[in-house]
Design a protein around this motif. Structure first.
Motif, PDB file in Angstrom:
ATOM      1  N   ASN A  26       0.831  -1.200   0.000  1.00  0.00           N
ATOM      2  CA  ASN A  26       0.000   0.000   0.000  1.00  0.00           C
ATOM      3  C   ASN A  26       0.872   1.258   0.000  1.00  0.00           C
ATOM      4  O   ASN A  26       0.670   2.171  -0.803  1.00  0.00           O
ATOM      5  CB  ASN A  26      -0.920  -0.016   1.233  1.00  0.00           C
ATOM      6  CG  ASN A  26      -1.751   1.235   1.377  1.00  0.00           C
ATOM      7  OD1 ASN A  26      -2.661   1.477   0.609  1.00  0.00           O
ATOM      8  ND2 ASN A  26      -1.430   2.032   2.387  1.00  0.00           N
ATOM      9  N   THR A  64      -7.895   9.661  -0.850  1.00  0.00           N
ATOM     10  CA  THR A  64      -7.077   8.444  -0.776  1.00  0.00           C
ATOM     11  C   THR A  64      -7.815   7.261  -1.375  1.00  0.00           C
ATOM     12  O   THR A  64      -9.009   7.333  -1.656  1.00  0.00           O
ATOM     13  CB  THR A  64      -6.727   8.104   0.686  1.00  0.00           C
ATOM     14  OG1 THR A  64      -7.939   7.835   1.391  1.00  0.00           O
ATOM     15  CG2 THR A  64      -5.979   9.239   1.346  1.00  0.00           C
ATOM     16  N   ARG A  65      -7.069   6.175  -1.503  1.00  0.00           N
ATOM     17  CA  ARG A  65      -7.681   4.908  -1.904  1.00  0.00           C
ATOM     18  C   ARG A  65      -8.339   4.281  -0.684  1.00  0.00           C
ATOM     19  O   ARG A  65      -8.296   4.836   0.419  1.00  0.00           O
ATOM     20  CB  ARG A  65      -6.605   3.984  -2.478  1.00  0.00           C
ATOM     21  CG  ARG A  65      -6.027   4.498  -3.804  1.00  0.00           C
ATOM     22  CD  ARG A  65      -5.174   3.451  -4.493  1.00  0.00           C
ATOM     23  NE  ARG A  65      -4.053   2.994  -3.688  1.00  0.00           N
ATOM     24  CZ  ARG A  65      -2.867   3.583  -3.644  1.00  0.00           C
ATOM     25  NH1 ARG A  65      -2.633   4.642  -4.367  1.00  0.00           N
ATOM     26  NH2 ARG A  65      -1.896   3.093  -2.892  1.00  0.00           N
ATOM     27  N   SER A  95      -4.974   4.352   5.461  1.00  0.00           N
ATOM     28  CA  SER A  95      -4.900   4.480   4.000  1.00  0.00           C
ATOM     29  C   SER A  95      -3.536   5.049   3.620  1.00  0.00           C
ATOM     30  O   SER A  95      -2.590   4.297   3.425  1.00  0.00           O
ATOM     31  CB  SER A  95      -6.061   5.317   3.451  1.00  0.00           C
ATOM     32  OG  SER A  95      -6.056   6.621   4.021  1.00  0.00           O
TER      33      SER A  95
END
Length: 163
Positions: A26, A64-65, A95
């Motif tokens: 991530n 954000t994702r 995140s």
């Protein structure tokens, strides 16, 4: 390894993909996409940690994702100069935001898989630029944009590179 190029110097991070694979992936996705360029360390508390990865100058929050699962049960501890994921009170809400511990913060470690014990996932450590982290933790802070502990003068992440 990742290098954070800040306006106070370079911070080199060694990531632990073996013990925090989802978290490292991530973080690397955000680094490789250029997400961290022109973001600030927006929360600085000397004797605790320095946090960044979510706001542009002027305290403008970046989209954000999706959140990731909390890997805090990986055995890594929130010791001085480790990097961990920031999150809300929801254990699986991390995140893009991260923090660097500026002292041993044992109370942030995983103790059990419930709301009180999940802890904060450590996924690497500072191996270069500990002096830069120390400069950041000493900056003057105040209240800005509805947030406390914000540096009075921006501590900018100019860019982040995978090396």
């Amino acid at each position: 390894m990742v290098r954070l190029h800040t306006n106070l110097g370079v911070i080199g991070l060694e990531l632990d993909a073996a013990r925090a694979p989802l978290t490292v992936r991530n973080f690397l996705d955000y680094v490789e996409s250029g997400f961290y360029s022109n973001t600030v360390f927006h929360r600085v508390i000397d004797g605790f940690m320095v946090q960044g990865g979510g706001f542009e100058p002027g305290m403008r929050q970046k989209p954000t994702r999706a959140s990731i699962n909390n890997e805090a049960a990986n055995g890594l501890k929130n010791d001085r100069y480790t990097i961990a994921m920031a999150r809300t009170s929801e254990p699986h809400s991390a995140s893009s935001q991260f923090f660097i511990n500026v002292k041993d913060n044992n109370f942030l470690n995983h103790t059990r898989p419930n709301a009180e014990g999940w802890g904060y996932c450590v996924f690497g450590k500072v191996v270069e630029g500990q002096d830069v982290v120390d400069k950041i933790r000493k900056v003057k802070t105040g209240r800005r944009g509805g947030h406390d502990d914000v540096p009075v003068e921006d501590v900018l992440i100019e860019r982040a590179d995978v090396i």
